[in-house]
Design a protein around this motif. Sequence first.
Motif, PDB file in Angstrom:
ATOM      1  N   SER A   1       0.861  -1.181   0.000  1.00  0.00           N
ATOM      2  CA  SER A   1       0.000   0.000   0.000  1.00  0.00           C
ATOM      3  C   SER A   1       0.899   1.233   0.000  1.00  0.00           C
ATOM      4  N   HIS A   2       0.365   2.334  -0.497  1.00  0.00           N
ATOM      5  CA  HIS A   2       1.138   3.578  -0.581  1.00  0.00           C
ATOM      6  C   HIS A   2       0.225   4.716  -0.174  1.00  0.00           C
ATOM      7  N   TYR A   3       0.629   5.446   0.876  1.00  0.00           N
ATOM      8  CA  TYR A   3      -0.109   6.604   1.365  1.00  0.00           C
ATOM      9  C   TYR A   3       0.724   7.872   1.137  1.00  0.00           C
ATOM     10  N   ILE A   4       0.040   8.987   0.920  1.00  0.00           N
ATOM     11  CA  ILE A   4       0.650  10.305   1.060  1.00  0.00           C
ATOM     12  C   ILE A   4       0.036  10.930   2.306  1.00  0.00           C
ATOM     13  N   MET A   5       0.857  11.107   3.333  1.00  0.00           N
ATOM     14  CA  MET A   5       0.400  11.590   4.627  1.00  0.00           C
ATOM     15  C   MET A   5       0.621  13.086   4.747  1.00  0.00           C
ATOM     16  N   GLU A   6      -0.371  13.804   5.294  1.00  0.00           N
ATOM     17  CA  GLU A   6      -0.247  15.230   5.586  1.00  0.00           C
ATOM     18  C   GLU A   6      -0.598  15.429   7.051  1.00  0.00           C
ATOM     19  N   VAL A   7       0.391  15.842   7.840  1.00  0.00           N
ATOM     20  CA  VAL A   7       0.232  15.953   9.295  1.00  0.00           C
ATOM     21  C   VAL A   7       0.415  17.402   9.706  1.00  0.00           C
ATOM     22  N   GLY A   8      -0.599  17.975  10.339  1.00  0.00           N
ATOM     23  CA  GLY A   8      -0.551  19.353  10.783  1.00  0.00           C
ATOM     24  C   GLY A   8       0.397  19.561  11.947  1.00  0.00           C
ATOM     25  N   SER A   9       0.766  20.813  12.189  1.00  0.00           N
ATOM     26  CA  SER A   9       1.713  21.170  13.239  1.00  0.00           C
ATOM     27  C   SER A   9       1.283  20.591  14.588  1.00  0.00           C
ATOM     28  N   GLY A  10       2.203  19.885  15.228  1.00  0.00           N
ATOM     29  CA  GLY A  10       1.927  19.269  16.516  1.00  0.00           C
ATOM     30  C   GLY A  10       1.198  17.952  16.419  1.00  0.00           C
ATOM     31  N   GLY A  11       0.761  17.581  15.232  1.00  0.00           N
ATOM     32  CA  GLY A  11       0.055  16.324  15.046  1.00  0.00           C
ATOM     33  C   GLY A  11       1.013  15.158  14.891  1.00  0.00           C
ATOM     34  N   GLY A  12       0.447  13.978  14.768  1.00  0.00           N
ATOM     35  CA  GLY A  12       1.250  12.783  14.601  1.00  0.00           C
ATOM     36  C   GLY A  12       0.614  11.613  15.312  1.00  0.00           C
ATOM     37  N   SER A  13       1.454  10.669  15.759  1.00  0.00           N
ATOM     38  CA  SER A  13       0.924   9.461  16.377  1.00  0.00           C
ATOM     39  C   SER A  13       1.951   8.828  17.296  1.00  0.00           C
ATOM     40  N   VAL A  14       1.474   8.309  18.430  1.00  0.00           N
ATOM     41  CA  VAL A  14       2.312   7.485  19.299  1.00  0.00           C
ATOM     42  C   VAL A  14       2.018   6.010  19.078  1.00  0.00           C
ATOM     43  N   ARG A  15       1.063   5.734  18.193  1.00  0.00           N
ATOM     44  CA  ARG A  15       0.752   4.346  17.809  1.00  0.00           C
ATOM     45  C   ARG A  15       0.488   4.323  16.303  1.00  0.00           C
ATOM     46  N   PRO A  16       1.516   4.582  15.506  1.00  0.00           N
ATOM     47  CA  PRO A  16       1.299   4.805  14.078  1.00  0.00           C
ATOM     48  C   PRO A  16       0.921   3.560  13.295  1.00  0.00           C
ATOM     49  N   GLU A  17       1.492   2.410  13.638  1.00  0.00           N
ATOM     50  CA  GLU A  17       1.261   1.176  12.880  1.00  0.00           C
ATOM     51  C   GLU A  17       0.495   0.179  13.736  1.00  0.00           C
ATOM     52  N   THR A  18      -0.616  -0.329  13.213  1.00  0.00           N
ATOM     53  CA  THR A  18      -1.443  -1.272  13.971  1.00  0.00           C
ATOM     54  C   THR A  18      -1.263  -2.710  13.521  1.00  0.00           C
ATOM     55  N   ASP A  19      -0.414  -2.966  12.538  1.00  0.00           N
ATOM     56  CA  ASP A  19      -0.155  -4.322  12.046  1.00  0.00           C
ATOM     57  C   ASP A  19       1.292  -4.683  12.351  1.00  0.00           C
ATOM     58  N   ALA A  20       1.496  -5.601  13.284  1.00  0.00           N
ATOM     59  CA  ALA A  20       2.846  -5.948  13.719  1.00  0.00           C
ATOM     60  C   ALA A  20       3.659  -6.622  12.616  1.00  0.00           C
ATOM     61  N   GLY A  21       3.006  -7.108  11.573  1.00  0.00           N
ATOM     62  CA  GLY A  21       3.717  -7.774  10.493  1.00  0.00           C
ATOM     63  C   GLY A  21       4.132  -6.860   9.368  1.00  0.00           C
ATOM     64  N   ALA A  22       3.784  -5.577   9.457  1.00  0.00           N
ATOM     65  CA  ALA A  22       4.038  -4.646   8.368  1.00  0.00           C
ATOM     66  C   ALA A  22       5.408  -3.993   8.512  1.00  0.00           C
ATOM     67  N   GLU A  23       6.153  -3.938   7.413  1.00  0.00           N
ATOM     68  CA  GLU A  23       7.346  -3.116   7.316  1.00  0.00           C
ATOM     69  C   GLU A  23       6.979  -1.850   6.558  1.00  0.00           C
ATOM     70  N   ALA A  24       7.875  -0.866   6.544  1.00  0.00           N
ATOM     71  CA  ALA A  24       7.505   0.396   5.912  1.00  0.00           C
ATOM     72  C   ALA A  24       8.728   1.187   5.510  1.00  0.00           C
ATOM     73  N   VAL A  25       8.500   2.063   4.540  1.00  0.00           N
ATOM     74  CA  VAL A  25       9.434   3.134   4.202  1.00  0.00           C
ATOM     75  C   VAL A  25       8.684   4.452   4.304  1.00  0.00           C
ATOM     76  N   LEU A  26       9.289   5.441   4.949  1.00  0.00           N
ATOM     77  CA  LEU A  26       8.791   6.808   4.984  1.00  0.00           C
ATOM     78  C   LEU A  26       9.742   7.675   4.175  1.00  0.00           C
ATOM     79  N   PHE A  27       9.177   8.591   3.370  1.00  0.00           N
ATOM     80  CA  PHE A  27      10.007   9.531   2.622  1.00  0.00           C
ATOM     81  C   PHE A  27       9.354  10.905   2.701  1.00  0.00           C
ATOM     82  N   VAL A  28      10.063  11.863   3.287  1.00  0.00           N
ATOM     83  CA  VAL A  28       9.519  13.195   3.547  1.00  0.00           C
ATOM     84  C   VAL A  28       9.717  14.075   2.322  1.00  0.00           C
ATOM     85  N   VAL A  29       8.655  14.800   1.940  1.00  0.00           N
ATOM     86  CA  VAL A  29       8.752  15.693   0.783  1.00  0.00           C
ATOM     87  C   VAL A  29       8.559  17.170   1.140  1.00  0.00           C
TER      88      VAL A  29
END
Length: 275
Positions: A67-95
């Motif tokens: 899957s491929h998401y484009i994430m837009e997070v407002g100032s001060g936003g984010g997550s302390v529990r970002p991934e809910t699938d323990a089997g998932a790997e990921a790449v993040l790339f900031v633009v």
Amino acid sequence: MADYYAPKGGHPGQEQLLTGRAVFTDAYAVIPKGTLQDITTSCLPFWEQTRLWVIARPLSGFAETFSHYIMEVGSGGGSVRPETDAGAEAVLFVVVGTAHLKLGGERHALSPGSYVYLPPGADWTFEATGEAPVTFHWIRKLYEAVEGLAAPDAFVTHETEATPNPMPGTDGKWATTRFVSPDDLRHDMHVNIVTFAPGAVIPFAETHVMEHGLYVLEGKAVYRLNQDWVEVEAGDYMWLRAFCPQACYAGGPGPFRYLLYKDVNRHMNLRGFGR
């Protein structure tokens, strides 16, 4: 510094024509930047001040591995529990924008061009730190473990720390920035940046087993997808099924660059999708 395109949302006026460049076929899809409007965003559990565009997801009979998401997070936003699938790997790339990533207790400052690999089960959090939103790509895949082969390590780097590798015989006009060595068989996916100088080409119709997701970061080109030549530009996304023929001509005037996903280094699944 590279100039990475990021969607801005919004909504078209009633006077706008319906004609567009979006295409969905049995072999490929093109999702133009103009389709990434406010009305096509989604939300995720445990993410605050966040919206996202989902531009690829597993579909039976089409792309099946990522899957491929484009994430837009407002100032001060984010997550302390970002991934809910323990089997998932990921790449993040900031633009666009800045953020802090906490990974295994260590904080990392992220900026445009930052690249993060997260193995399955990684302990991470994400917080936008600038006054403006931070936009980043989040590519997810179920990791395919192999007995006797360790899972990859997490790492944080930046595009400027990776040297582009020119394709043989191209005088550097076609190059790939790799963040993981092709010889590292722990990895079952690669997310690279491919760069074409004006006038450079993929000089044959590539036909191979890897699925592809290609997000155009910069520039424009004419891309061969199956039997069709399609014009694409910064902000467009191409989704290629396995074995879809592909080629490219970068007409300029500037470089043509895209973020490329592909699945690699594993036996073919003989038990069917999702097993």
